[in-house]
Write a protein that holds these residues in place. Structure first.
Motif, mmCIF file in Angstrom:
data_model
loop_
_atom_site.group_PDB
_atom_site.id
_atom_site.type_symbol
_atom_site.label_atom_id
_atom_site.label_comp_id
_atom_site.label_asym_id
_atom_site.label_seq_id
_atom_site.Cartn_x
_atom_site.Cartn_y
_atom_site.Cartn_z
ATOM 1 N N ASP A 15 0.926 -1.158 -0.460
ATOM 2 C CA ASP A 15 -0.134 0.067 0.211
ATOM 3 C C ASP A 15 0.959 1.385 -0.028
ATOM 4 O OD1 ASP A 15 -2.279 -1.112 -0.016
ATOM 5 O OD2 ASP A 15 -3.133 -1.138 2.077
ATOM 6 N N GLN A 16 1.871 1.753 0.907
ATOM 7 C CA GLN A 16 2.398 2.555 1.293
ATOM 8 C C GLN A 16 3.381 2.185 0.152
ATOM 9 O OE1 GLN A 16 5.825 2.558 4.240
ATOM 10 N NE2 GLN A 16 5.867 4.212 3.702
ATOM 11 N N LEU A 17 4.014 1.945 -0.961
ATOM 12 C CA LEU A 17 4.098 1.941 -1.950
ATOM 13 C C LEU A 17 4.421 1.980 -3.551
ATOM 14 C CD1 LEU A 17 7.380 -0.708 -1.214
ATOM 15 C CD2 LEU A 17 7.767 1.574 -1.999
ATOM 16 N N PHE A 18 2.655 1.595 -3.775
ATOM 17 C CA PHE A 18 2.585 1.791 -4.615
ATOM 18 C C PHE A 18 0.308 1.904 -4.827
ATOM 19 C CE2 PHE A 18 5.084 -2.136 -5.203
ATOM 20 C CZ PHE A 18 6.349 -1.198 -6.199
ATOM 21 N N ARG A 19 -0.083 1.186 -3.931
ATOM 22 C CA ARG A 19 -2.031 1.107 -4.163
ATOM 23 C C ARG A 19 -2.186 2.638 -3.335
ATOM 24 N NH1 ARG A 19 -2.093 -4.974 -2.788
ATOM 25 N NH2 ARG A 19 -1.349 -4.184 -0.646
ATOM 26 N N ALA A 21 0.489 5.535 -2.899
ATOM 27 C CA ALA A 21 1.183 6.533 -2.876
ATOM 28 C C ALA A 21 0.796 6.833 -3.900
ATOM 29 C CB ALA A 21 2.803 6.182 -3.447
ATOM 30 N N ARG A 22 1.004 8.859 -4.156
ATOM 31 C CA ARG A 22 0.326 9.739 -4.571
ATOM 32 C C ARG A 22 1.451 10.857 -4.589
ATOM 33 N NH1 ARG A 22 -2.093 6.151 -5.316
ATOM 34 N NH2 ARG A 22 -4.498 6.482 -4.898
ATOM 35 N N THR A 23 1.358 11.854 -5.824
ATOM 36 C CA THR A 23 2.577 12.811 -6.538
ATOM 37 C C THR A 23 1.911 13.334 -4.985
ATOM 38 O OG1 THR A 23 2.446 11.793 -9.106
ATOM 39 C CG2 THR A 23 2.890 13.775 -8.396
ATOM 40 N N HIS A 24 3.004 13.970 -4.713
ATOM 41 C CA HIS A 24 3.238 15.876 -4.183
ATOM 42 C C HIS A 24 2.534 16.597 -4.887
ATOM 43 C CE1 HIS A 24 2.616 13.974 0.135
ATOM 44 N NE2 HIS A 24 3.170 12.800 -0.357
#
Length: 114
Positions: A15-19, A21-24
């Motif tokens: 979840d943290q790496l892919f699902r 994660a969002r662009t800041h």
């Protein structure tokens, strides 16, 4: 007795790496230290390689002037975000056709005949 090698990331890590994660697009008003940049680089350098070589080249831009020189190469919607970021990283690679990298791989992996 051999330690068991874990081959899968758990759901929280995925979840943290892919699902999740969002662009800041917004940044905190505080600097990124040299130590933080070194730690990022030190983590990145352990990624998978070919023949223990890493052609990645990273240029960290901190000054507004440096980021303004980059601005013409950016998509219009990314210019202001880049100028506001405390650090911008340009990530590139050294191509196999580049003499310096290709030449160094001949000495570091002579069995490959590159």
């Amino acid at each position: 007795m051999r330690e068991e090698v874990r081959t899968e990331l758990d759901a929280a890590a995925l979840d943290q790496l892919f699902r999740a994660a969002r662009t800041h697009s917004a940044w905190l008003d505080r600097p990124v230290t040299d130590d933080q940049l070194r730690r990022i680089y030190d983590l990145m350098k352990w990624g998978p390689t070919s023949a223990n070589s890493s052609p990645a080249r990273i240029l960290f831009l901190r000054s507004r002037a440096a980021k303004e020189r980059l601005a013409p190469a950016l998509a219009p919607q990314n210019v202001e975000k880049t100028l506001q970021a405390p650090v911008t990283a340009i990530v590139a690679h050294t191509s196999g056709s580049t003499t310096s990298f290709r030449g160094s791989s001949r000495t570091s992996t002579p069995d490959r005949g590159s």
